[in-house]
Design a protein around this motif. Sequence first.
Motif, PDB file in Angstrom:
ATOM      1  N   HIS A  25      32.221  45.788  33.685  1.00 44.58           N
ATOM      2  CA  HIS A  25      33.140  46.172  32.539  1.00 44.58           C
ATOM      3  C   HIS A  25      33.512  44.875  32.097  1.00 44.58           C
ATOM      4  N   LEU A  26      33.234  44.734  30.610  1.00 46.79           N
ATOM      5  CA  LEU A  26      33.466  43.585  29.646  1.00 46.79           C
ATOM      6  C   LEU A  26      34.559  43.683  28.982  1.00 46.79           C
ATOM      7  N   PRO A  27      35.638  43.199  29.301  1.00 46.91           N
ATOM      8  CA  PRO A  27      36.972  43.511  28.264  1.00 46.91           C
ATOM      9  C   PRO A  27      36.908  42.733  27.136  1.00 46.91           C
ATOM     10  N   GLN A  28      37.310  43.256  25.910  1.00 43.31           N
ATOM     11  CA  GLN A  28      37.155  42.829  24.749  1.00 43.31           C
ATOM     12  C   GLN A  28      38.511  42.877  24.090  1.00 43.31           C
ATOM     13  N   ARG A  85      40.156  49.805  27.783  1.00 48.36           N
ATOM     14  CA  ARG A  85      40.686  49.885  26.392  1.00 48.36           C
ATOM     15  C   ARG A  85      39.400  50.161  25.699  1.00 48.36           C
ATOM     16  N   LYS A  86      40.064  50.993  24.453  1.00 47.48           N
ATOM     17  CA  LYS A  86      38.771  51.078  23.542  1.00 47.48           C
ATOM     18  C   LYS A  86      38.372  49.980  23.034  1.00 47.48           C
ATOM     19  N   GLY A  87      37.167  49.976  22.948  1.00 44.27           N
ATOM     20  CA  GLY A  87      36.417  48.510  22.194  1.00 44.27           C
ATOM     21  C   GLY A  87      35.778  47.704  23.424  1.00 44.27           C
ATOM     22  N   ASP A  88      36.161  47.964  24.698  1.00 48.31           N
ATOM     23  CA  ASP A  88      35.707  47.335  25.728  1.00 48.31           C
ATOM     24  C   ASP A  88      34.068  47.629  25.793  1.00 48.31           C
ATOM     25  N   SER A  97      16.713  47.420  31.057  1.00 44.85           N
ATOM     26  CA  SER A  97      17.024  46.701  29.766  1.00 44.85           C
ATOM     27  C   SER A  97      18.458  46.600  30.129  1.00 44.85           C
ATOM     28  N   THR A  98      19.285  47.028  31.014  1.00 50.49           N
ATOM     29  CA  THR A  98      20.855  46.926  30.950  1.00 50.49           C
ATOM     30  C   THR A  98      21.401  47.170  29.911  1.00 50.49           C
ATOM     31  N   PRO A  99      21.432  48.520  29.464  1.00 52.39           N
ATOM     32  CA  PRO A  99      21.954  48.716  28.121  1.00 52.39           C
ATOM     33  C   PRO A  99      23.504  48.482  28.048  1.00 52.39           C
ATOM     34  N   LEU A 100      24.128  48.295  26.756  1.00 45.62           N
ATOM     35  CA  LEU A 100      25.295  48.375  26.582  1.00 45.62           C
ATOM     36  C   LEU A 100      26.047  49.228  25.923  1.00 45.62           C
ATOM     37  N   TRP A 101      27.321  49.870  26.142  1.00 46.48           N
ATOM     38  CA  TRP A 101      28.006  50.842  25.520  1.00 46.48           C
ATOM     39  C   TRP A 101      29.528  50.307  25.341  1.00 46.48           C
ATOM     40  N   GLU A 102      29.829  50.690  24.173  1.00 45.56           N
ATOM     41  CA  GLU A 102      31.416  50.450  23.429  1.00 45.56           C
ATOM     42  C   GLU A 102      32.285  51.511  24.096  1.00 45.56           C
ATOM     43  N   LEU A 118      31.716  56.882  26.001  1.00 44.43           N
ATOM     44  CA  LEU A 118      30.829  55.638  25.348  1.00 44.43           C
ATOM     45  C   LEU A 118      30.139  55.939  24.113  1.00 44.43           C
ATOM     46  N   ASN A 119      29.911  54.725  23.414  1.00 47.47           N
ATOM     47  CA  ASN A 119      28.803  54.747  22.197  1.00 47.47           C
ATOM     48  C   ASN A 119      27.975  53.618  22.637  1.00 47.47           C
ATOM     49  N   GLN A 120      26.476  53.863  22.661  1.00 47.74           N
ATOM     50  CA  GLN A 120      25.741  52.734  22.865  1.00 47.74           C
ATOM     51  C   GLN A 120      25.877  51.760  21.674  1.00 47.74           C
ATOM     52  N   LYS A 121      25.348  50.454  21.920  1.00 43.55           N
ATOM     53  CA  LYS A 121      25.560  49.257  21.202  1.00 43.55           C
ATOM     54  C   LYS A 121      24.326  49.021  20.949  1.00 43.55           C
TER      55      LYS A 121
END
Length: 121
Positions: A25-28, A85-88, A97-102, A118-121
């Motif tokens: 989890h990467l807080p934004q 939170r929304k946007g994290d 490939s360790t995908p990212l999602w928002e 989640l939406n994929q980044k």
Amino acid sequence: MVDWRILEAKADRTIGAIFGEEVRHLPQKNGTADPGRPVTNLRGVLHTPSPEGTINIGAGVVTNMAASEAALVIERADLGSVIFRKGDVIRGNELPSTPLWEVKAVNDRYTSIIVLSLNQK
């Protein structure tokens, strides 16, 4: 009489232990790293759609998603002080490939789990 919440939490724990994987989890905050909330590795069940765009989240509940969407189910008991939170951003640490999602939505209305859309980044 058996408390259904206890049974539900036990079932959620079992599913998490069997199907869970590590995510980060990467807080934004405003599109950049939020220094007020720590980066956290945790376990959750990451649902990504089949080629047909469906996922089964248990108890006969099947839903459709776009290929770029996912859902992350996390047990409340494992969260500690983590706040979503929304946007994290969520990183799939155990996926190729360790995908990212928002995080597009946080559903905390369940008794023993939190579900992140989640939406994929």
